[in-house]
Design a protein around this motif. Structure first.
Motif, PDB file in Angstrom:
ATOM      1  N   GLY A  15      47.595  42.870  50.142  1.00  0.00           N
ATOM      2  CA  GLY A  15      48.942  42.727  49.586  1.00  0.00           C
ATOM      3  C   GLY A  15      49.084  43.574  48.349  1.00  0.00           C
ATOM      4  N   SER A  16      49.954  43.168  47.489  1.00  0.00           N
ATOM      5  CA  SER A  16      50.205  43.878  46.246  1.00  0.00           C
ATOM      6  C   SER A  16      48.972  43.820  45.341  1.00  0.00           C
ATOM      7  CB  SER A  16      51.403  43.243  45.540  1.00  0.00           C
ATOM      8  OG  SER A  16      51.420  43.587  44.183  1.00  0.00           O
ATOM      9  N   THR A  17      48.526  44.979  44.897  1.00  0.00           N
ATOM     10  CA  THR A  17      47.370  45.043  44.000  1.00  0.00           C
ATOM     11  C   THR A  17      47.671  44.304  42.705  1.00  0.00           C
ATOM     12  OG1 THR A  17      46.785  47.193  44.929  1.00  0.00           O
ATOM     13  CG2 THR A  17      45.772  46.608  42.840  1.00  0.00           C
ATOM     14  N   GLU A  18      48.899  44.425  42.216  1.00  0.00           N
ATOM     15  CA  GLU A  18      49.280  43.749  40.978  1.00  0.00           C
ATOM     16  C   GLU A  18      49.196  42.235  41.123  1.00  0.00           C
ATOM     17  OE1 GLU A  18      53.078  43.279  37.971  1.00  0.00           O
ATOM     18  OE2 GLU A  18      53.021  44.984  39.333  1.00  0.00           O
ATOM     19  N   SER A  19      49.684  41.690  42.240  1.00  0.00           N
ATOM     20  CA  SER A  19      49.623  40.237  42.431  1.00  0.00           C
ATOM     21  C   SER A  19      48.184  39.769  42.602  1.00  0.00           C
ATOM     22  CB  SER A  19      50.487  39.797  43.611  1.00  0.00           C
ATOM     23  OG  SER A  19      49.950  40.261  44.823  1.00  0.00           O
ATOM     24  N   MET A  20      47.359  40.596  43.250  1.00  0.00           N
ATOM     25  CA  MET A  20      45.951  40.262  43.409  1.00  0.00           C
ATOM     26  C   MET A  20      45.253  40.187  42.056  1.00  0.00           C
ATOM     27  SD  MET A  20      43.752  41.990  46.404  1.00  0.00           S
ATOM     28  CE  MET A  20      44.628  43.494  46.235  1.00  0.00           C
ATOM     29  N   LEU A  21      45.507  41.179  41.217  1.00  0.00           N
ATOM     30  CA  LEU A  21      44.891  41.201  39.898  1.00  0.00           C
ATOM     31  C   LEU A  21      45.386  40.043  39.039  1.00  0.00           C
ATOM     32  CD1 LEU A  21      44.864  45.021  39.109  1.00  0.00           C
ATOM     33  CD2 LEU A  21      42.925  43.561  39.698  1.00  0.00           C
ATOM     34  N   GLN A  22      46.663  39.721  39.141  1.00  0.00           N
ATOM     35  CA  GLN A  22      47.215  38.584  38.408  1.00  0.00           C
ATOM     36  C   GLN A  22      46.541  37.289  38.846  1.00  0.00           C
ATOM     37  OE1 GLN A  22      48.522  39.751  35.694  1.00  0.00           O
ATOM     38  NE2 GLN A  22      50.363  38.503  35.817  1.00  0.00           N
ATOM     39  N   SER A  23      46.343  37.139  40.146  1.00  0.00           N
ATOM     40  CA  SER A  23      45.692  35.946  40.682  1.00  0.00           C
ATOM     41  C   SER A  23      44.249  35.845  40.183  1.00  0.00           C
ATOM     42  CB  SER A  23      45.726  35.982  42.207  1.00  0.00           C
ATOM     43  OG  SER A  23      44.983  34.924  42.745  1.00  0.00           O
ATOM     44  N   ALA A  24      43.521  36.958  40.238  1.00  0.00           N
ATOM     45  CA  ALA A  24      42.127  36.976  39.783  1.00  0.00           C
ATOM     46  C   ALA A  24      42.045  36.692  38.287  1.00  0.00           C
ATOM     47  CB  ALA A  24      41.478  38.321  40.109  1.00  0.00           C
ATOM     48  N   LEU A  25      42.974  37.255  37.531  1.00  0.00           N
ATOM     49  CA  LEU A  25      42.998  37.042  36.090  1.00  0.00           C
ATOM     50  C   LEU A  25      43.292  35.586  35.758  1.00  0.00           C
ATOM     51  CD1 LEU A  25      42.749  38.411  33.344  1.00  0.00           C
ATOM     52  CD2 LEU A  25      45.172  38.955  33.471  1.00  0.00           C
ATOM     53  N   GLU A  26      44.219  34.992  36.478  1.00  0.00           N
ATOM     54  CA  GLU A  26      44.565  33.583  36.253  1.00  0.00           C
ATOM     55  C   GLU A  26      43.374  32.668  36.586  1.00  0.00           C
ATOM     56  OE1 GLU A  26      46.378  30.644  34.644  1.00  0.00           O
ATOM     57  OE2 GLU A  26      47.244  32.649  34.608  1.00  0.00           O
ATOM     58  N   GLN A  27      42.658  32.976  37.677  1.00  0.00           N
ATOM     59  CA  GLN A  27      41.475  32.186  38.033  1.00  0.00           C
ATOM     60  C   GLN A  27      40.400  32.306  36.950  1.00  0.00           C
ATOM     61  OE1 GLN A  27      40.421  33.617  41.941  1.00  0.00           O
ATOM     62  NE2 GLN A  27      41.696  32.080  42.952  1.00  0.00           N
ATOM     63  N   GLU A  28      40.220  33.515  36.423  1.00  0.00           N
ATOM     64  CA  GLU A  28      39.216  33.722  35.381  1.00  0.00           C
ATOM     65  C   GLU A  28      39.614  32.998  34.096  1.00  0.00           C
ATOM     66  OE1 GLU A  28      35.683  34.587  33.834  1.00  0.00           O
ATOM     67  OE2 GLU A  28      36.218  35.089  35.890  1.00  0.00           O
ATOM     68  N   ARG A  29      40.886  33.003  33.743  1.00  0.00           N
ATOM     69  CA  ARG A  29      41.354  32.280  32.547  1.00  0.00           C
ATOM     70  C   ARG A  29      41.084  30.787  32.679  1.00  0.00           C
ATOM     71  NH1 ARG A  29      46.731  35.474  32.377  1.00  0.00           N
ATOM     72  NH2 ARG A  29      46.222  37.131  30.907  1.00  0.00           N
ATOM     73  N   LYS A  30      41.353  30.241  33.857  1.00  0.00           N
ATOM     74  CA  LYS A  30      41.131  28.807  34.091  1.00  0.00           C
ATOM     75  C   LYS A  30      39.642  28.475  33.955  1.00  0.00           C
ATOM     76  CE  LYS A  30      41.845  25.146  37.451  1.00  0.00           C
ATOM     77  NZ  LYS A  30      42.202  24.787  38.810  1.00  0.00           N
ATOM     78  N   LYS A  31      38.805  29.293  34.583  1.00  0.00           N
ATOM     79  CA  LYS A  31      37.354  29.102  34.516  1.00  0.00           C
ATOM     80  C   LYS A  31      36.876  29.206  33.068  1.00  0.00           C
ATOM     81  CE  LYS A  31      33.131  31.424  36.036  1.00  0.00           C
ATOM     82  NZ  LYS A  31      32.620  32.593  36.768  1.00  0.00           N
ATOM     83  N   LEU A  32      37.377  30.196  32.340  1.00  0.00           N
ATOM     84  CA  LEU A  32      37.000  30.398  30.949  1.00  0.00           C
ATOM     85  C   LEU A  32      37.356  29.190  30.099  1.00  0.00           C
ATOM     86  CD1 LEU A  32      36.132  32.000  28.447  1.00  0.00           C
ATOM     87  CD2 LEU A  32      38.394  33.063  28.463  1.00  0.00           C
ATOM     88  N   LYS A  33      38.552  28.661  30.280  1.00  0.00           N
ATOM     89  CA  LYS A  33      38.995  27.500  29.497  1.00  0.00           C
ATOM     90  C   LYS A  33      38.088  26.298  29.744  1.00  0.00           C
ATOM     91  CE  LYS A  33      41.819  25.671  26.618  1.00  0.00           C
ATOM     92  NZ  LYS A  33      41.615  25.986  25.218  1.00  0.00           N
ATOM     93  N   GLU A  34      37.720  26.080  31.015  1.00  0.00           N
ATOM     94  CA  GLU A  34      36.819  24.968  31.350  1.00  0.00           C
ATOM     95  C   GLU A  34      35.453  25.144  30.694  1.00  0.00           C
ATOM     96  OE1 GLU A  34      36.745  24.944  35.625  1.00  0.00           O
ATOM     97  OE2 GLU A  34      38.785  24.175  35.776  1.00  0.00           O
ATOM     98  N   ILE A  35      34.910  26.362  30.749  1.00  0.00           N
ATOM     99  CA  ILE A  35      33.598  26.642  30.158  1.00  0.00           C
ATOM    100  C   ILE A  35      33.655  26.476  28.643  1.00  0.00           C
ATOM    101  CG2 ILE A  35      31.893  28.472  29.729  1.00  0.00           C
ATOM    102  CD1 ILE A  35      32.632  29.544  32.556  1.00  0.00           C
ATOM    103  N   GLU A  36      34.685  27.045  28.033  1.00  0.00           N
ATOM    104  CA  GLU A  36      34.810  26.963  26.575  1.00  0.00           C
ATOM    105  C   GLU A  36      34.936  25.510  26.109  1.00  0.00           C
ATOM    106  OE1 GLU A  36      37.423  28.723  22.844  1.00  0.00           O
ATOM    107  OE2 GLU A  36      37.973  29.286  24.888  1.00  0.00           O
ATOM    108  N   THR A  37      35.783  24.742  26.769  1.00  0.00           N
ATOM    109  CA  THR A  37      35.968  23.330  26.403  1.00  0.00           C
ATOM    110  C   THR A  37      34.659  22.557  26.530  1.00  0.00           C
ATOM    111  OG1 THR A  37      38.293  23.393  27.066  1.00  0.00           O
ATOM    112  CG2 THR A  37      37.256  21.219  26.952  1.00  0.00           C
ATOM    113  N   LYS A  38      33.965  22.770  27.642  1.00  0.00           N
ATOM    114  CA  LYS A  38      32.704  22.066  27.893  1.00  0.00           C
ATOM    115  C   LYS A  38      31.682  22.340  26.787  1.00  0.00           C
ATOM    116  CE  LYS A  38      28.982  21.909  31.308  1.00  0.00           C
ATOM    117  NZ  LYS A  38      28.615  22.314  32.679  1.00  0.00           N
ATOM    118  N   TYR A  39      31.470  23.612  26.450  1.00  0.00           N
ATOM    119  CA  TYR A  39      30.421  23.952  25.490  1.00  0.00           C
ATOM    120  C   TYR A  39      30.838  23.704  24.037  1.00  0.00           C
ATOM    121  CZ  TYR A  39      27.371  25.412  29.175  1.00  0.00           C
ATOM    122  OH  TYR A  39      26.564  25.403  30.277  1.00  0.00           O
TER     123      TYR A  39
END
Length: 171
Positions: free
Chosen positions: A69-93
């Motif tokens: 699909g759209s490369t831009e939407s793919m990158l946005q999706s990947a970036l959003e997943q990484e932000r969510k993962k980052l927030k969980e890791i940061e909060t935990k530690y």
């Protein structure tokens, strides 16, 4: 900052602990906290982010992976997943450090073309660290030879002492 390289104003060490959300990273953090931490140490938690495009967004044909699909939407999706993962890791530690009374900071770096190990070494040097703590993925010798090992890279490319914690808990 003290006159000694990497030493805190209170005479402790600056310790870089690499965290990535894995069980092995948590074991390494816990081992450091239980066996090495001193109240005068300053902890810097490092997460090296890696944008991964989910396989469901790729079409494989003739040995090449192409976006479906759209490369831009793919990158946005990947970036959003990484932000969510980052927030969980940061909060935990941050919670673990606060509960243990550890002075700490949390930094995130994007993995570059040289890999996670190079990013860790660069962050350790830039932040004037005196000690590095990493966990291992526990790859077998063949997979480690082919894929490489982050801990092995850091060990051989950094002149900073480090603690490498194996993947299995002590029994």
């Amino acid at each position: 900052m003290s006159d000694s390289v990497g030493e805190t104003t209170s005479g402790g060490s600056r310790v870089l602990i690499c965290v990535d959300g894995s069980h092995n990273a948590e074991l390494a953090f816990n081992y450091y906290a239980d066996h090495f931490h001193k109240p005068s140490n300053e902890i810097v938690l490092l997460h090296v982010a890696d944008l991964v495009i989910p396989h469901s967004h790729l079409y494989y044909g003739m040995g090449v992976a192409m976006p479906t699909g759209s490369t831009e939407s793919m990158l946005q999706s990947a970036l959003e997943q990484e932000r969510k993962k980052l927030k969980e890791i940061e909060t935990k530690y941050r919670t673990k450090c606060k509960d243990a009374g550890m002075k700490h900071d949390f930094i995130t770096k994007m993995k570059d073309n040289h890999g996670v190990g190079a990013t860790i070494v660069e962050a350790a040097i830039k932040n004037n660290m005196t000690f590095i703590v990493v966990g291992t993925r526990g790859l077998g010798s063949i997979r480690r030879t082919i894929l490489g090992s982050v801990s092995d890279y850091v060990l051989h490319h950094s002149h900073i002492p480090m603690l490498i914690c194996p993947k299995h808990e002590e029994k």
